[in-house]
Design a protein around this motif. Sequence first.
Motif, PDB file in Angstrom:
ATOM      1  N   ASP A  62      22.125 -20.708  16.216  1.00  0.00           N
ATOM      2  CA  ASP A  62      21.840 -20.649  17.657  1.00  0.00           C
ATOM      3  C   ASP A  62      22.413 -19.385  18.276  1.00  0.00           C
ATOM      4  O   ASP A  62      21.735 -18.700  19.056  1.00  0.00           O
ATOM      5  CB  ASP A  62      22.414 -21.876  18.371  1.00  0.00           C
ATOM      6  N   ARG A  63      23.654 -19.086  17.941  1.00  0.00           N
ATOM      7  CA  ARG A  63      24.297 -17.891  18.523  1.00  0.00           C
ATOM      8  C   ARG A  63      23.603 -16.617  18.047  1.00  0.00           C
ATOM      9  O   ARG A  63      23.403 -15.680  18.809  1.00  0.00           O
ATOM     10  CB  ARG A  63      25.782 -17.864  18.159  1.00  0.00           C
ATOM     11  N   GLU A  64      23.226 -16.590  16.769  1.00  0.00           N
ATOM     12  CA  GLU A  64      22.534 -15.417  16.249  1.00  0.00           C
ATOM     13  C   GLU A  64      21.193 -15.225  16.964  1.00  0.00           C
ATOM     14  O   GLU A  64      20.822 -14.099  17.314  1.00  0.00           O
ATOM     15  CB  GLU A  64      22.301 -15.585  14.747  1.00  0.00           C
ATOM     16  N   GLU A  65      20.496 -16.324  17.218  1.00  0.00           N
ATOM     17  CA  GLU A  65      19.228 -16.248  17.942  1.00  0.00           C
ATOM     18  C   GLU A  65      19.445 -15.747  19.368  1.00  0.00           C
ATOM     19  O   GLU A  65      18.680 -14.912  19.870  1.00  0.00           O
ATOM     20  CB  GLU A  65      18.557 -17.623  17.967  1.00  0.00           C
ATOM     21  N   GLN A  66      20.511 -16.210  20.016  1.00  0.00           N
ATOM     22  CA  GLN A  66      20.821 -15.745  21.369  1.00  0.00           C
ATOM     23  C   GLN A  66      21.096 -14.246  21.373  1.00  0.00           C
ATOM     24  O   GLN A  66      20.623 -13.518  22.256  1.00  0.00           O
ATOM     25  CB  GLN A  66      22.037 -16.487  21.920  1.00  0.00           C
ATOM     26  N   LEU A  67      21.878 -13.795  20.394  1.00  0.00           N
ATOM     27  CA  LEU A  67      22.188 -12.361  20.330  1.00  0.00           C
ATOM     28  C   LEU A  67      20.939 -11.534  20.035  1.00  0.00           C
ATOM     29  O   LEU A  67      20.742 -10.464  20.620  1.00  0.00           O
ATOM     30  CB  LEU A  67      23.265 -12.105  19.273  1.00  0.00           C
ATOM     31  N   HIS A  68      20.099 -12.021  19.143  1.00  0.00           N
ATOM     32  CA  HIS A  68      18.864 -11.294  18.841  1.00  0.00           C
ATOM     33  C   HIS A  68      17.975 -11.208  20.078  1.00  0.00           C
ATOM     34  O   HIS A  68      17.382 -10.152  20.349  1.00  0.00           O
ATOM     35  CB  HIS A  68      18.112 -11.968  17.686  1.00  0.00           C
ATOM     36  N   ASP A  69      17.867 -12.313  20.820  1.00  0.00           N
ATOM     37  CA  ASP A  69      17.073 -12.296  22.046  1.00  0.00           C
ATOM     38  C   ASP A  69      17.670 -11.339  23.067  1.00  0.00           C
ATOM     39  O   ASP A  69      16.951 -10.579  23.725  1.00  0.00           O
ATOM     40  CB  ASP A  69      16.972 -13.700  22.651  1.00  0.00           C
ATOM     41  N   ALA A  70      18.995 -11.371  23.206  1.00  0.00           N
ATOM     42  CA  ALA A  70      19.651 -10.524  24.200  1.00  0.00           C
ATOM     43  C   ALA A  70      19.532  -9.048  23.840  1.00  0.00           C
ATOM     44  O   ALA A  70      19.418  -8.192  24.721  1.00  0.00           O
ATOM     45  CB  ALA A  70      21.118 -10.911  24.326  1.00  0.00           C
ATOM     46  N   LEU A  71      19.536  -8.743  22.553  1.00  0.00           N
ATOM     47  CA  LEU A  71      19.449  -7.350  22.122  1.00  0.00           C
ATOM     48  C   LEU A  71      18.011  -6.886  21.938  1.00  0.00           C
ATOM     49  O   LEU A  71      17.764  -5.726  21.644  1.00  0.00           O
ATOM     50  CB  LEU A  71      20.224  -7.154  20.818  1.00  0.00           C
ATOM     51  N   GLY A  72      17.077  -7.818  22.078  1.00  0.00           N
ATOM     52  CA  GLY A  72      15.671  -7.448  21.945  1.00  0.00           C
ATOM     53  C   GLY A  72      15.244  -7.252  20.502  1.00  0.00           C
ATOM     54  O   GLY A  72      14.316  -6.505  20.231  1.00  0.00           O
ATOM     55  N   LEU A  73      15.905  -7.887  19.571  1.00  0.00           N
ATOM     56  CA  LEU A  73      15.584  -7.711  18.155  1.00  0.00           C
ATOM     57  C   LEU A  73      14.489  -8.650  17.676  1.00  0.00           C
ATOM     58  O   LEU A  73      14.056  -8.554  16.538  1.00  0.00           O
ATOM     59  CB  LEU A  73      16.838  -7.913  17.299  1.00  0.00           C
ATOM     60  N   ASP A  78      10.874  -1.274  18.294  1.00  0.00           N
ATOM     61  CA  ASP A  78      12.036  -0.715  17.619  1.00  0.00           C
ATOM     62  C   ASP A  78      13.268  -0.978  18.479  1.00  0.00           C
ATOM     63  O   ASP A  78      13.304  -0.582  19.649  1.00  0.00           O
ATOM     64  CB  ASP A  78      11.830   0.785  17.411  1.00  0.00           C
ATOM     65  N   PRO A  79      14.307  -1.612  17.937  1.00  0.00           N
ATOM     66  CA  PRO A  79      15.490  -1.907  18.755  1.00  0.00           C
ATOM     67  C   PRO A  79      16.221  -0.651  19.199  1.00  0.00           C
ATOM     68  O   PRO A  79      16.986  -0.678  20.148  1.00  0.00           O
ATOM     69  CB  PRO A  79      16.362  -2.759  17.837  1.00  0.00           C
ATOM     70  N   ARG A  80      15.987   0.470  18.566  1.00  0.00           N
ATOM     71  CA  ARG A  80      16.655   1.713  18.965  1.00  0.00           C
ATOM     72  C   ARG A  80      16.095   2.243  20.282  1.00  0.00           C
ATOM     73  O   ARG A  80      16.677   3.123  20.898  1.00  0.00           O
ATOM     74  CB  ARG A  80      16.509   2.758  17.874  1.00  0.00           C
ATOM     75  N   GLU A  81      14.969   1.707  20.717  1.00  0.00           N
ATOM     76  CA  GLU A  81      14.359   2.166  21.961  1.00  0.00           C
ATOM     77  C   GLU A  81      14.990   1.534  23.203  1.00  0.00           C
ATOM     78  O   GLU A  81      14.681   1.929  24.307  1.00  0.00           O
ATOM     79  CB  GLU A  81      12.858   1.853  21.941  1.00  0.00           C
ATOM     80  N   LEU A  82      15.845   0.533  23.020  1.00  0.00           N
ATOM     81  CA  LEU A  82      16.471  -0.122  24.164  1.00  0.00           C
ATOM     82  C   LEU A  82      17.503   0.801  24.791  1.00  0.00           C
ATOM     83  O   LEU A  82      18.173   1.560  24.099  1.00  0.00           O
ATOM     84  CB  LEU A  82      17.157  -1.420  23.735  1.00  0.00           C
ATOM     85  N   HIS A  86      21.739  -1.814  28.185  1.00  0.00           N
ATOM     86  CA  HIS A  86      21.378  -3.169  27.754  1.00  0.00           C
ATOM     87  C   HIS A  86      22.339  -3.649  26.664  1.00  0.00           C
ATOM     88  O   HIS A  86      22.790  -4.781  26.674  1.00  0.00           O
ATOM     89  CB  HIS A  86      19.935  -3.182  27.251  1.00  0.00           C
ATOM     90  N   TYR A  87      22.652  -2.762  25.705  1.00  0.00           N
ATOM     91  CA  TYR A  87      23.590  -3.120  24.648  1.00  0.00           C
ATOM     92  C   TYR A  87      24.968  -3.429  25.227  1.00  0.00           C
ATOM     93  O   TYR A  87      25.601  -4.405  24.880  1.00  0.00           O
ATOM     94  CB  TYR A  87      23.737  -1.985  23.629  1.00  0.00           C
ATOM     95  N   ARG A  88      25.431  -2.564  26.133  1.00  0.00           N
ATOM     96  CA  ARG A  88      26.756  -2.759  26.707  1.00  0.00           C
ATOM     97  C   ARG A  88      26.852  -4.074  27.470  1.00  0.00           C
ATOM     98  O   ARG A  88      27.846  -4.762  27.411  1.00  0.00           O
ATOM     99  CB  ARG A  88      27.111  -1.591  27.624  1.00  0.00           C
ATOM    100  N   ALA A  89      25.807  -4.419  28.204  1.00  0.00           N
ATOM    101  CA  ALA A  89      25.833  -5.661  28.988  1.00  0.00           C
ATOM    102  C   ALA A  89      25.965  -6.873  28.079  1.00  0.00           C
ATOM    103  O   ALA A  89      26.649  -7.832  28.409  1.00  0.00           O
ATOM    104  CB  ALA A  89      24.572  -5.768  29.833  1.00  0.00           C
ATOM    105  N   VAL A  90      25.328  -6.839  26.937  1.00  0.00           N
ATOM    106  CA  VAL A  90      25.382  -7.971  26.014  1.00  0.00           C
ATOM    107  C   VAL A  90      26.706  -8.010  25.283  1.00  0.00           C
ATOM    108  O   VAL A  90      27.336  -9.045  25.149  1.00  0.00           O
ATOM    109  CB  VAL A  90      24.212  -7.900  25.004  1.00  0.00           C
ATOM    110  N   LEU A  91      27.140  -6.858  24.801  1.00  0.00           N
ATOM    111  CA  LEU A  91      28.323  -6.818  23.954  1.00  0.00           C
ATOM    112  C   LEU A  91      29.626  -6.908  24.744  1.00  0.00           C
ATOM    113  O   LEU A  91      30.656  -7.270  24.193  1.00  0.00           O
ATOM    114  CB  LEU A  91      28.314  -5.547  23.104  1.00  0.00           C
TER     115      LEU A  91
END
Length: 115
Positions: A62-73, A78-82, A86-91
């Motif tokens: 569940d947590r991995e899915e939440q992180l993937h959704d939050a990071l747009g993975l 391509d996740p490098r386009e974010l 956005h990364y800072r807000a999640v992390l």
Amino acid sequence: MFRRAFWFTTGAAAGVWATNKVHRKLRRLQPDSLAAQAADKAVETGHRLRQFAVDVRAGMADREEQLHDALGLTGSGDPRELPASHYRAVLETPHRTTRATGPSGIAGPTGNEDH
């Protein structure tokens, strides 16, 4: 006469009851019985540990899915386009800690910073 018969019967019944109770207790304390009880407890503990592992795996997924959704993975992009914001807000979401850490983020067993 009835009085004596009553007390004799009461005493005999109490003796039979006490004898049965003692024999039952002795049977429970025999090595075979103790081994069976230990085996039952071990099986029960194994079931509890297995259920705990299943719960942990489900929580991790569940947590991995939440992180993937939050990071747009999860999308096809391509996740490098974010954007970096956005990364800072999640992390940088605040997490509750249970003990104090020093400036390096490392704490000793007492919660004081290691030197």
